[in-house]
Design a protein around this motif. Sequence first.
Motif, short mmCIF file in Angstrom:
data_model
loop_
_atom_site.label_atom_id
_atom_site.label_comp_id
_atom_site.label_asym_id
_atom_site.label_seq_id
_atom_site.Cartn_x
_atom_site.Cartn_y
_atom_site.Cartn_z
N GLU A 57 41.55 74.84 31.60
CA GLU A 57 41.25 75.93 30.88
C GLU A 57 39.98 75.43 29.79
O GLU A 57 39.23 76.08 29.71
CB GLU A 57 42.41 75.94 29.93
N LEU A 58 40.08 74.17 29.29
CA LEU A 58 39.15 73.74 28.51
C LEU A 58 37.65 73.72 29.49
O LEU A 58 36.67 73.93 29.00
CB LEU A 58 39.21 72.34 28.13
N LYS A 59 37.78 73.27 30.61
CA LYS A 59 36.64 73.28 31.60
C LYS A 59 36.07 74.74 31.80
O LYS A 59 34.69 74.73 31.91
CB LYS A 59 37.18 72.70 32.91
N ASN A 60 37.01 75.45 32.17
CA ASN A 60 36.60 77.14 32.24
C ASN A 60 36.01 77.49 30.92
O ASN A 60 35.08 78.42 30.94
CB ASN A 60 37.72 77.90 32.80
N ARG A 61 36.07 76.97 29.83
CA ARG A 61 35.63 77.74 28.54
C ARG A 61 34.41 76.76 28.41
O ARG A 61 33.82 76.96 27.23
CB ARG A 61 36.55 77.14 27.40
N GLY A 62 33.74 75.92 29.15
CA GLY A 62 32.54 75.36 29.09
C GLY A 62 32.51 74.01 28.62
O GLY A 62 31.24 73.34 28.56
N GLY A 121 23.98 78.63 26.34
CA GLY A 121 24.72 77.39 26.01
C GLY A 121 26.44 77.93 26.57
O GLY A 121 26.71 79.14 26.82
N PRO A 122 27.23 76.85 26.52
CA PRO A 122 28.49 77.05 27.02
C PRO A 122 29.16 77.84 25.69
O PRO A 122 28.87 77.89 24.60
CB PRO A 122 29.02 75.60 27.09
N SER A 123 30.16 78.63 26.22
CA SER A 123 31.07 79.04 25.24
C SER A 123 32.06 78.27 24.93
O SER A 123 33.17 78.12 25.65
CB SER A 123 31.62 80.54 25.92
N THR A 149 52.56 67.13 34.30
CA THR A 149 51.32 66.88 35.08
C THR A 149 50.83 68.39 35.40
O THR A 149 49.59 68.54 35.05
CB THR A 149 51.68 66.10 36.42
N CYS A 150 51.69 69.33 35.75
CA CYS A 150 50.83 70.57 35.87
C CYS A 150 50.44 71.19 34.62
O CYS A 150 49.55 71.98 34.60
CB CYS A 150 52.01 71.62 36.50
N ALA A 151 51.27 70.87 33.55
CA ALA A 151 50.81 71.46 32.19
C ALA A 151 49.56 70.59 31.75
O ALA A 151 48.64 71.45 31.32
CB ALA A 151 51.73 71.11 31.45
N LEU A 152 49.23 69.56 32.05
CA LEU A 152 48.17 68.85 31.56
C LEU A 152 46.94 69.36 32.57
O LEU A 152 45.70 69.32 32.05
CB LEU A 152 48.40 67.39 31.82
N CYS A 153 47.10 69.60 33.64
CA CYS A 153 46.02 69.99 34.54
C CYS A 153 45.50 71.40 34.25
O CYS A 153 44.50 71.57 34.22
CB CYS A 153 46.45 70.04 36.07
N GLN A 154 46.70 72.19 33.84
CA GLN A 154 46.22 73.57 33.31
C GLN A 154 45.30 73.59 32.16
O GLN A 154 44.45 74.25 32.04
CB GLN A 154 47.59 74.51 33.08
N GLU A 155 45.79 72.79 31.10
CA GLU A 155 44.91 72.59 29.99
C GLU A 155 43.68 72.02 30.50
O GLU A 155 42.67 72.60 29.41
CB GLU A 155 46.08 71.64 29.02
#
Length: 190
Positions: A153-158, A40-42, A144-150
């Motif tokens: 981050e959530l996508k990389n956390r699964g 499962g995703p983390s 826009t850069c901050a929203l893209c980074q967030e």
Amino acid sequence: MYSSNQPDYQKPSAYSTPPPPSSAPPPYAQPPYAPEQYGGPSVGIPVMGSQPGPWSTGLCDCCDDVPNCCITCWCPCITFGQIAGIVDKGSTSCGVSGALYTLIAFVTGVPCVYSCCYRSKMRQQYTLHESPCADCCVHFCCETCALCQEYRELKNRGFDMSIGWEGNVQKQRREMAMAPMPQGGMTRDK
């Protein structure tokens, strides 16, 4: 073993000396389970007592996810709504958060007064560094850069950002249910 002349309160006991120090981390340093070991995703069980860690991508790494970068540039309310839905753990919907973001943008012209709060909340949930500067400054200078980074981050956390919080919870439950059970556990002899 003990002389009978000593009173009970003076006899050594197993509880009188502390155990020798061990190199094992304290029990609170590990999450109760690791979903990725079951396929499962983390989905972000923060490790209690840990120091803040780095973001998985940099603030200016927008080209790592070009489709999201384009959506965020043209319509940041969509990206913000998806982030807020996950960070709030489903208590607010993507649509409501995105609409509120848009309303604040039209009324004040600075939607960062709302979005920077979610960056702070996300950093606390996942023990991330406040970098490259304070959350409100990051959103004010580079919304826009901050929203893209967030989002990354959530996508990389699964998280699958397109299905929201409830969809991610259901997906994880399905994957946990389909995970193979360990073999060779305790059995009952007949």
